[in-house]
Scaffold this active site. Structure first.
Site, PDB file in Angstrom:
ATOM      1  N   ASP A  94      61.879 115.676 129.664  1.00 22.02           N
ATOM      2  CA  ASP A  94      62.643 116.207 128.523  1.00 22.02           C
ATOM      3  C   ASP A  94      61.931 115.782 127.249  1.00 22.02           C
ATOM      4  O   ASP A  94      62.055 114.657 126.775  1.00 22.02           O
ATOM      5  CB  ASP A  94      64.077 115.663 128.564  1.00 22.02           C
ATOM      6  CG  ASP A  94      65.009 116.485 127.681  1.00 22.02           C
ATOM      7  OD1 ASP A  94      64.502 117.273 126.851  1.00 22.02           O
ATOM      8  OD2 ASP A  94      66.232 116.341 127.822  1.00 22.02           O
ATOM      9  N   VAL A  95      61.143 116.730 126.709  1.00 20.42           N
ATOM     10  CA  VAL A  95      60.277 116.395 125.578  1.00 20.42           C
ATOM     11  C   VAL A  95      60.419 117.447 124.468  1.00 20.42           C
ATOM     12  O   VAL A  95      59.935 117.259 123.371  1.00 20.42           O
ATOM     13  CB  VAL A  95      58.830 116.204 126.110  1.00 20.42           C
ATOM     14  CG1 VAL A  95      58.212 117.501 126.530  1.00 20.42           C
ATOM     15  CG2 VAL A  95      57.945 115.437 125.191  1.00 20.42           C
ATOM     16  N   LYS A  96      61.085 118.551 124.775  1.00 17.41           N
ATOM     17  CA  LYS A  96      61.478 119.596 123.816  1.00 17.41           C
ATOM     18  C   LYS A  96      60.351 119.967 122.856  1.00 17.41           C
ATOM     19  O   LYS A  96      60.532 119.978 121.643  1.00 17.41           O
ATOM     20  CB  LYS A  96      62.718 119.152 123.030  1.00 17.41           C
ATOM     21  CG  LYS A  96      63.946 118.970 123.925  1.00 17.41           C
ATOM     22  CD  LYS A  96      65.202 118.716 123.134  1.00 17.41           C
ATOM     23  CE  LYS A  96      66.394 118.420 124.010  1.00 17.41           C
ATOM     24  NZ  LYS A  96      66.301 117.164 124.782  1.00 17.41           N
ATOM     25  N   ARG A  97      59.204 120.309 123.399  1.00 17.26           N
ATOM     26  CA  ARG A  97      58.058 120.663 122.561  1.00 17.26           C
ATOM     27  C   ARG A  97      58.121 122.115 122.097  1.00 17.26           C
ATOM     28  O   ARG A  97      58.665 122.978 122.785  1.00 17.26           O
ATOM     29  CB  ARG A  97      56.762 120.438 123.335  1.00 17.26           C
ATOM     30  CG  ARG A  97      56.471 118.996 123.658  1.00 17.26           C
ATOM     31  CD  ARG A  97      56.355 118.164 122.399  1.00 17.26           C
ATOM     32  NE  ARG A  97      55.777 116.861 122.677  1.00 17.26           N
ATOM     33  CZ  ARG A  97      56.272 115.708 122.260  1.00 17.26           C
ATOM     34  NH1 ARG A  97      57.371 115.684 121.534  1.00 17.26           N
ATOM     35  NH2 ARG A  97      55.659 114.574 122.537  1.00 17.26           N
TER      36      ARG A  97
END
Ligand SMILES: O=c1ccn([C@@H]2O[C@H](COP(=O)(O)O)[C@@H](O)[C@H]2O)c(=O)[nH]1
Length: 278
Positions: A94-97
């Site tokens: 979960d890094v929402k790039r």
């Protein structure tokens, strides 16, 4: 190369529809009797992997809680990813790039190329520079059997002002995201590799998820107030594609390994009751 959608479909069939997040909040580290430093982070993540890596379909490390310790935290993230893979769970980072396409190419190399130390099975991505700007991630995922979960209707209350704004063609911004991801998954079997993030807290928003043909990650359960019963309201006939996601609700049971396993089994049973009943 087997697609992420196929691998996820099998993992859910074998282990059940559940994603557990690794979110080492400072408060959780303290409750577990751990120090708020890299040693505490390492001990926390090793315990979660030991407890859940061999039994939960998807584990979702939250990158922010590793990045806050700088390079040594990222080193622990890399090691956690390896441990999870060895234990047999799929790893969703979960890094929402999200960025302009040329920069998204670098994110694709970082997370979706098997030669990278941060290579994972799937990542979360933000579509708010335009879904098309994420194309390098989609291409890399397709090439290497990875997945991308794109934010559509997030679990936080602030998301609605942006995501439910109505675009020129009368659809909400979120519906345009949903429709573009649905196109990417057209014809995929048994399940597309491109997922959406739809919070369990949002209620019945009237969005049409029927053509997605990909996984629907549902965070917001437990600590944020969403319940398994809410999944029915939010997802309706799309319930079979839902992957419920819990972090603090399960992690709060630690550090005892048996208690962590029992917490994961409890939330899985709660969700199964909703996801499998007509
Ligand atoms: O809409 C979203 C997208 C992502 N998240 C992330 O999921 C976990 C939720 O943690 P809980 O402890 O279960 O509340 C966290 O990493 C968020 O960044 C989300 O909550 N909502």
């Amino acid at each position: 190369m087997e697609s992420f959608g196929a691998r996820l479909h099998r993992a859910v069939a074998e282990r059940g529809p559940l994603c557990v997040g690794i979110d080492p909040h400072p408060g959780l580290l303290a409750r577990w009797g751990l120090s708020d430093d890299v040693q505490g982070l390492d001990s926390f993540t090793r315990t979660v992997v030991d407890a859940l890596g061999d039994r939960v379909a998807v584990v979702k490390p939250q990158s922010a809680f590793f990045e806050r310790f700088g390079s040594r935290g990222v080193e622990i993230l890399e090691s956690t990813i390896r441990q999870l893979r060895d234990a047999g769970s799929l790893v969703l980072l979960d890094v929402k790039r999200g960025d302009i396409g040329s920069t998204v190419s670098a994110y694709a190399s970082a997370y979706l190329d098997p030669s990278s130390p941060l290579y994972v099975d799937a990542v979360t991505a933000s579509p708010y520079l335009g879904v098309g700007s994420l194309a390098p991630m989609f291409e890399s995922a397709a090439t290497h059997g990875g997945g991308v979960f794109v934010l559509a209707l997030t679990s936080n209350p602030e998301g609605a002002a942006v995501q439910r704004a109505v675009a020129a063609d009368g659809r909400t911004v979120a519906q345009t995201v949903i429709d573009e991801i649905s196109q990417l998954n057209r014809g995929a079997e048994p399940l597309g590799s491109f997922g959406l993030v739809v919070g369990a807290t949002i209620g019945d928003t009237g969005h049409d998820l029927s053509a997605v043909n990909g996984p629907l990650l549902a965070p917001g359960l437990g600590a944020q107030g969403g319940t398994a019963a809410d999944l029915r309201t939010v997802f309706g006939s799309s319930l079979p594609s839902v992957l419920p996601s819990y972090s603090r609700e399960v992690l709060g049971a630690g550090p005892d390994v048996a208690a962590l396993r029992a917490a994961a089994e409890r939330v899985l049973a709660d969700c199964r009751r909703v996801l499998t009943s007509p």
